[in-house]
Design a protein around this motif. Structure first.
Motif, PDB file in Angstrom:
ATOM      1  N   SER A   1     -20.052 -28.229  48.974  1.00  0.00           N
ATOM      2  CA  SER A   1     -18.901 -27.889  49.822  1.00  0.00           C
ATOM      3  C   SER A   1     -18.145 -26.368  51.126  1.00  0.00           C
ATOM      4  O   SER A   1     -17.165 -25.725  51.225  1.00  0.00           O
ATOM      5  N   SER A   2     -18.451 -25.362  50.011  1.00  0.00           N
ATOM      6  CA  SER A   2     -18.212 -23.654  50.471  1.00  0.00           C
ATOM      7  C   SER A   2     -18.632 -23.457  51.943  1.00  0.00           C
ATOM      8  O   SER A   2     -20.061 -23.647  52.417  1.00  0.00           O
ATOM      9  N   ASP A   3     -17.531 -22.738  52.514  1.00  0.00           N
ATOM     10  CA  ASP A   3     -18.376 -21.855  53.609  1.00  0.00           C
ATOM     11  C   ASP A   3     -18.707 -20.567  53.824  1.00  0.00           C
ATOM     12  O   ASP A   3     -19.109 -20.477  54.928  1.00  0.00           O
ATOM     13  N   ILE A   4     -18.399 -19.940  52.775  1.00  0.00           N
ATOM     14  CA  ILE A   4     -18.960 -19.201  52.230  1.00  0.00           C
ATOM     15  C   ILE A   4     -19.606 -18.563  51.497  1.00  0.00           C
ATOM     16  O   ILE A   4     -19.972 -17.147  51.294  1.00  0.00           O
ATOM     17  N   LYS A   5     -20.241 -19.610  51.951  1.00  0.00           N
ATOM     18  CA  LYS A   5     -21.509 -19.680  50.869  1.00  0.00           C
ATOM     19  C   LYS A   5     -22.732 -18.605  50.996  1.00  0.00           C
ATOM     20  O   LYS A   5     -23.477 -17.493  49.981  1.00  0.00           O
ATOM     21  N   ALA A   6     -23.227 -18.619  52.215  1.00  0.00           N
ATOM     22  CA  ALA A   6     -24.061 -17.478  52.782  1.00  0.00           C
ATOM     23  C   ALA A   6     -23.869 -15.709  52.791  1.00  0.00           C
ATOM     24  O   ALA A   6     -24.670 -15.233  52.296  1.00  0.00           O
ATOM     25  N   ASP A   7     -22.402 -15.775  52.950  1.00  0.00           N
ATOM     26  CA  ASP A   7     -21.817 -14.758  52.978  1.00  0.00           C
ATOM     27  C   ASP A   7     -21.884 -14.176  51.298  1.00  0.00           C
ATOM     28  O   ASP A   7     -21.923 -12.556  51.236  1.00  0.00           O
ATOM     29  N   LEU A   8     -21.438 -14.524  50.677  1.00  0.00           N
ATOM     30  CA  LEU A   8     -21.727 -14.655  49.415  1.00  0.00           C
ATOM     31  C   LEU A   8     -22.479 -13.945  48.256  1.00  0.00           C
ATOM     32  O   LEU A   8     -22.558 -13.925  47.518  1.00  0.00           O
ATOM     33  N   ARG A   9     -24.210 -14.457  49.236  1.00  0.00           N
ATOM     34  CA  ARG A   9     -25.362 -14.614  48.641  1.00  0.00           C
ATOM     35  C   ARG A   9     -25.799 -12.879  47.969  1.00  0.00           C
ATOM     36  O   ARG A   9     -25.965 -11.963  47.166  1.00  0.00           O
ATOM     37  N   ASP A  10     -25.107 -11.898  49.158  1.00  0.00           N
ATOM     38  CA  ASP A  10     -25.112 -10.525  48.802  1.00  0.00           C
ATOM     39  C   ASP A  10     -24.285  -9.691  47.973  1.00  0.00           C
ATOM     40  O   ASP A  10     -23.737  -8.759  48.195  1.00  0.00           O
ATOM     41  N   VAL A  11     -23.191 -10.895  47.460  1.00  0.00           N
ATOM     42  CA  VAL A  11     -21.367  -9.982  47.539  1.00  0.00           C
ATOM     43  C   VAL A  11     -22.063 -10.042  45.637  1.00  0.00           C
ATOM     44  O   VAL A  11     -22.130 -10.969  44.646  1.00  0.00           O
TER      45      VAL A  11
END
Length: 193
Positions: free
Chosen positions: A35-45
């Motif tokens: 359900s996370s909408d920041i999933k793609a951005d969190l990959r590099d974090v």
């Protein structure tokens, strides 16, 4: 456990603390949740460290240090990421700060010709101030010097953010964390209309 280790970047041989493991696990959980909408951005974090700072009677805050090279990504999703992390760590505020380097005046020893302005003490403290209050904006600063010589900074935050994301409750938390990171006294408030 292996996948949460990828979320912590430490110097070789340095071991992660329990709090850092907990934050890394929370980041990984947010990344893999459907359900996370920041999933793609969190990959590099990923994080470099996490510390707990006591904030008076209101409890504690978790200061999460992020390597500077991933700060641009974190800055884009900072508000949503803080909200998600605060859900995971009940009753504790979460503050994200980038790792920055301060070069002192004898920087020539390190083999540098000139010292970039972004590496000066003043510039780094200003940047830390911006990080601590993020995603809120700073609209004004006043430095008050009392008769005995003590300095007190008054930081005015954007009044539009007063209602959003319980910023009002975090004001003393911001002051405690900024004091811990820079040893400077600051008061955070909203300008009166």
């Amino acid at each position: 456990m292996i996948s949460t280790r990828k979320k912590i970047l430490k110097a070789p041989g340095a071991v992660a603390t329990a709090l850092e493991e907990e934050v890394a696990k929370a980041l990984f959980d947010i990344e893999v949740s459907p359900s996370s909408d920041i999933k793609a951005d969190l990959r590099d974090v990923y994080i470099s460290s996490a510390k707990e700072v006591e904030v008076g009677k209101s409890g504690a805050a978790i200061v999460v240090h992020v390597p500077f090279r991933v700060w641009k990504t974190v800055r884009k999703i900072q508000g949503r990421l803080i909200r998600e992390l605060e859900k995971k760590f009940a009753k504790r505020h979460v503050i994200l700060v980038a790792n920055r380097t301060i070069l002192d005046l004898n920087f020539k020893r390190k083999g540098l010709k000139v010292r970039p302005r972004s590496r000066t003490l003043t510039a780094v403290h200003e940047a830390i101030l911006e990080d601590v209050v993020g995603p809120t904006e700073i609209v004004g600063k006043r430095t008050r010097i009392s008769v005995d010589g003590t300095k007190l900074m008054k930081i005015y935050l954007d009044p539009k953010d007063k209602d959003k994301e319980n910023v009002e409750a975090k004001l003393n938390c911001y002051a405690a964390v900024y004091k811990k990171l820079t040893t400077k006294d600051a008061v955070f408030l909203f300008p009166e209309a």
